[in-house]
Every structure is written in C-alpha cells, then in structure tokens.
Design a protein around this motif. Structure first.
Motif, mmCIF file in Angstrom:
data_model
loop_
_atom_site.group_PDB
_atom_site.id
_atom_site.type_symbol
_atom_site.label_atom_id
_atom_site.label_comp_id
_atom_site.label_asym_id
_atom_site.label_seq_id
_atom_site.Cartn_x
_atom_site.Cartn_y
_atom_site.Cartn_z
ATOM 1 N N ARG A 98 -19.486 24.235 -41.701
ATOM 2 C CA ARG A 98 -20.919 24.409 -41.970
ATOM 3 C C ARG A 98 -21.167 24.590 -43.468
ATOM 4 O O ARG A 98 -20.879 25.645 -44.021
ATOM 5 C CB ARG A 98 -21.452 25.615 -41.186
ATOM 6 N N ARG A 135 -16.763 22.121 -27.175
ATOM 7 C CA ARG A 135 -15.800 22.422 -28.242
ATOM 8 C C ARG A 135 -14.411 22.594 -27.646
ATOM 9 O O ARG A 135 -13.418 22.164 -28.233
ATOM 10 C CB ARG A 135 -16.231 23.700 -28.984
ATOM 11 N N ARG A 144 -15.398 27.865 -39.596
ATOM 12 C CA ARG A 144 -15.443 28.797 -38.468
ATOM 13 C C ARG A 144 -14.467 28.320 -37.394
ATOM 14 O O ARG A 144 -14.564 27.183 -36.937
ATOM 15 C CB ARG A 144 -16.878 28.819 -37.932
ATOM 16 N N ASP A 169 -20.071 32.445 -36.370
ATOM 17 C CA ASP A 169 -21.362 32.148 -35.746
ATOM 18 C C ASP A 169 -22.471 32.924 -36.459
ATOM 19 O O ASP A 169 -23.490 32.368 -36.871
ATOM 20 C CB ASP A 169 -21.301 32.547 -34.263
ATOM 21 N N TYR A 212 -15.063 33.662 -27.803
ATOM 22 C CA TYR A 212 -15.699 32.576 -27.070
ATOM 23 C C TYR A 212 -14.843 32.023 -25.928
ATOM 24 O O TYR A 212 -15.366 31.629 -24.899
ATOM 25 C CB TYR A 212 -16.041 31.427 -28.029
HETATM 26 C C1 IPM Z 1 -23.944 27.930 -32.751
HETATM 27 C C2 IPM Z 1 -24.713 28.489 -31.580
HETATM 28 C C3 IPM Z 1 -23.797 28.546 -30.359
HETATM 29 C C4 IPM Z 1 -22.649 29.477 -30.682
HETATM 30 C C5 IPM Z 1 -24.495 28.965 -29.063
HETATM 31 C C6 IPM Z 1 -25.668 28.090 -28.756
HETATM 32 C C7 IPM Z 1 -23.526 28.993 -27.910
HETATM 33 O O1 IPM Z 1 -25.232 29.734 -31.888
HETATM 34 O O2 IPM Z 1 -23.496 26.777 -32.668
HETATM 35 O O3 IPM Z 1 -23.795 28.619 -33.747
HETATM 36 O O4 IPM Z 1 -22.728 30.678 -30.470
HETATM 37 O O5 IPM Z 1 -21.644 28.963 -31.161
#
Ligand code: IPM
Ligand code: MG
Length: 382
Positions: free
Chosen positions: A141, A131, A156, A271, A163
C-alpha cells in the motif's frame, strides 16, 4: 465446562496441525508467474457489493480505453466475474462460492471492488478468503504526499496474524472468548524479503519493522527476529524496530514522518495503520492496494462497499479514485508500464494539480462516470 474445554483442546490440536502443514507447504517449490512470458493475460474484474459494481464498471471502461490495442490483439482479456456478492455468499454460506473461486483462479490477476464484510457470525470476509486461497501474501500500500515529502510503502503481511484463524476462535458461553494469532517462519520471511527487495530496487535505505513485540512476545517477537535475519542480506538498508503504538503517533508527527520509507508489519497492524496513512494522503478513497502472491495478484480499493451511499441513493456519486489507483498498480504489475504511468500522471492532474471536478459523494460533486470521462480525456491529452 469440562466438555467445552475438551472440545476446545481438540479444536486447537487440529488448528495446529493445519497451520504447521500450511507453513511446510510455503517452503515447497513455488509457481511464479512471469507476465512477460504469458501469451495472453486474463484480468478478472469482480464487482462486489454496495458501490462496488459502480466503481468497478468505471474501472473496466478505463481499462478498455487504456488497453485498446492489447485487447484487440488478444494479448489481454478482460473478464467480468459475477457472483462475489454478499447475497450469494450468504446463500452458499461460503466466503467465496466454489464456482466464483474457479472463475477467479482461471485468471492471472484480479481487480476487485469492495465486498461487504459481516461483523460476527462465521461467514469469513471475501477479501481474507481470496488472499488466502490465492496465497497473496504481500499487501502493498503506497501513500504519497509530495508537498510534505511523504513517500511511504507499506508491506502488510496478508495471510497470517489475527486474520488466518479470525473466524475460527473458541467461545464458552457467558464466560470467555479466544481468538488465535498465527505467525509462521516462512510466512514472515517471504513478506520481509518482499519489503527489503522493494527497498533495494527502489533505492530506499530505511525499512521500519513495526510490531508490538514487547507484548505479543511469541508471534511479534518471531516476526521481528525473522525480519532482522532477512535484513542481514541487505547491508545497505537500515532495519529499524518500532512499536505500532508509537509508529501510529509518528505518522501524524510532521517533524519526523517524512524520514520513513518502507514499512513491514503483521496483518492487523498493517490494516489499521494503512487507513491512517491513507487519511493523511486525503482519505481511504484515495489509496489503492496490491495483494501480491507468487502466482496470482489481486488489486483493490482499500475502502469498504459504502452501503449507506446505496441506501441513500447516492451510488452514482461514488469516488472511483481508489479503484483507479488499484488499476494503476495492476497495470504496472503485469508489465503495462507506459499505461500505468499515463494513468498515474492523469490521476495527479485530475485530483491534485488542476481538478476540474470534485467528487464529494453527493449531488454537489461529480458523478463516478463524469470523473471517469474527465480522466480519460486528460489521458488523451498527455
Ligand atoms: C482492508 C480491509 C479488509 C481487511 C476488510 C474488509 C476485511 O479493511 O483491506 O484493509 O481488514 O483487511
Ligand atoms: Mg482495512
């Protein structure tokens, strides 16, 4: 102790410099892909870990079927990308090994199966690295439950928040640990624009800005403020502030949940709440996810690599629905609307309206391939 403090201060200084530079770069001119103008679209398919290779092979089969003419005419190429595996990532100590990243960047869009993310340590998640490397800032989503009048789309933020520096915190042994959360001006404005633009184009009149700005005053405070600034350009749309805790409750409150349409929210809240939303739709196995940037886009299942299914020898019963939903979103993104619509209709028939097979993840259910065959057969009859 003084040494730890000095080291941490130095680290923080370099993180600050790096993040300021990242924000500046976002403001520079963008390179936007116009799929209609490309003479050939290259779709990279990454197999990933656990059940990933099984469900991605099934998605490749589906794409070969749906895009037969385009592939034959050389307008679309499917390229399987090997090597995005946990073994290779550990061996190279890199979230995405350089050669794999180069292959990924030579494609226009990516269909990615789940990859294993390790807890702790310093090896970053492949999702998060991809990403960031491809600057896929909007994680879109959708969640739909027609019977309950639920039609939600989550935007999101995908490249910032907890992150971006999640693997680069500071710890003082036996004493404390710090992680960093980063929100930038341009990083927030671009996700807000994506959400409001989507709302406008799709006739939606409500965007919920979801934060915890009462506690995360700097980062979420700025996120909310900037979303409202962007909202001012969309007077026909109501922008509402919500806190993530009560919004989490609202999603399971049958009296109020169907009034929500579009959500825009920082990375970590997005998330968590999208797993909750997917569960309301029927489980994380039923939801697809689009990671959209200006130049590249990556489409994936929202669930993990299910290593337990492989350990227990049940890989062949893996549910490919989430990857198929991601495939549908990808087709629509690259301009193959007719194929995306067919897939969407067939998926509804095969999973909700008249399911002939049920996937349970166990031998009492259909295999991934049986379900793939059933879906393609259903598409042929549309
Ligand atoms: C998502 C997943 C990922 C995130 C993980 C696998 C790193 O949970 O795509 O939602 O936390 O973004
Ligand atoms: Mg998640």
């Amino acid at each position: 102790m003084e040494n730890y403090i000095n080291e941490a201060v130095e680290k923080f200084r370099s993180l600050l410099t790096e993040q300021i530079a990242r924000e500046r770069k976002m403001e520079e001119e963008k390179c936007v892909t116009d799929f209609e103008k490309l003479s050939k679209i290259v779709i990279g398919i990454c197999g990933g870990d656990g059940i990933g290779p099984i469900i991605s092979a099934e998605s490749r089969r589906l794409l070969e079927f749906l895009l037969k003419d385009e592939i034959a005419a050389g307008r679309i190429e499917l390229r399987t990308i090997e090597g995005l595996t946990i073994e290779k990532r550990i061996a190279h100590n890199k979230a995405i090994p350089d050669d794999v990243l180069a292959e990924i960047k030579a494609c226009n869009v990516i269909l990615k199966a789940p990859t294993t993310t390790l807890k702790g340590g310093t090896l970053e998640s492949a999702n998060v690295a991809m990403r960031r490397e491809l600057d896929l800032y909007a994680n879109v989503r959708p969640v739909c439950v027609p019977d309950e009048n639920i039609d939600w789309t989550f935007f999101r933020e995908n490249t910032e928040g907890e992150y971006v520096l999640g693997s680069r915190g500071v710890a003082i042994p036996d004493t404390l640990a710090f992680d960093f959360k980063v929100t930038t001006k341009e990083g927030t404005k671009r996700i807000a624009r994506a959400a409001f633009e989507y709302a406008r184009k799709n006739g939606k009149t409500n965007v919920a800005i979801v934060t915890k700005a009462n506690i995360m005053k700097k980062t979420d405070g700025m996120f909310s403020e900037l979303c409202h600034e962007v909202a001012a350009d969309y007077p026909e749309i109501t922008a509402e502030d919500w806190y993530i805790d009560i919004m989490t409750a609202n999603l399971v409150n049958e009296r109020v949940r169907s009034r929500f349409e579009v959500f825009v929210l920082p990375n970590l809240y997005g998330d968590i709440i999208t797993d909750e939303a997917a569960q309301i739709q029927g489980g994380v196995g039923t939801a697809g996810s689009a990671n959209i940037g200006d130049r590249y886009a990556m489409f994936e299942a929202i669930h993990g690599s299910a290593p337990r299914m492989i350990e227990e020898g049940r890989g062949m019963y893996a549910n490919p629905t989430s990857m198929f939903k991601a495939t549908e979103m990808m087709l629509s993104h690259i301009g193959c609307k007719a194929q995306a619509d067919k897939l969407s209709k067939a998926l509804r028939i095969c999973t909700e309206e008249a399911p002939k097979y049920k996937i349970t993840g166990r031998p009492d259910g259909a295999t991934c391939t049986e379900f793939g065959d059933y879906l393609m057969e259903t598409i042929s009859k549309l």
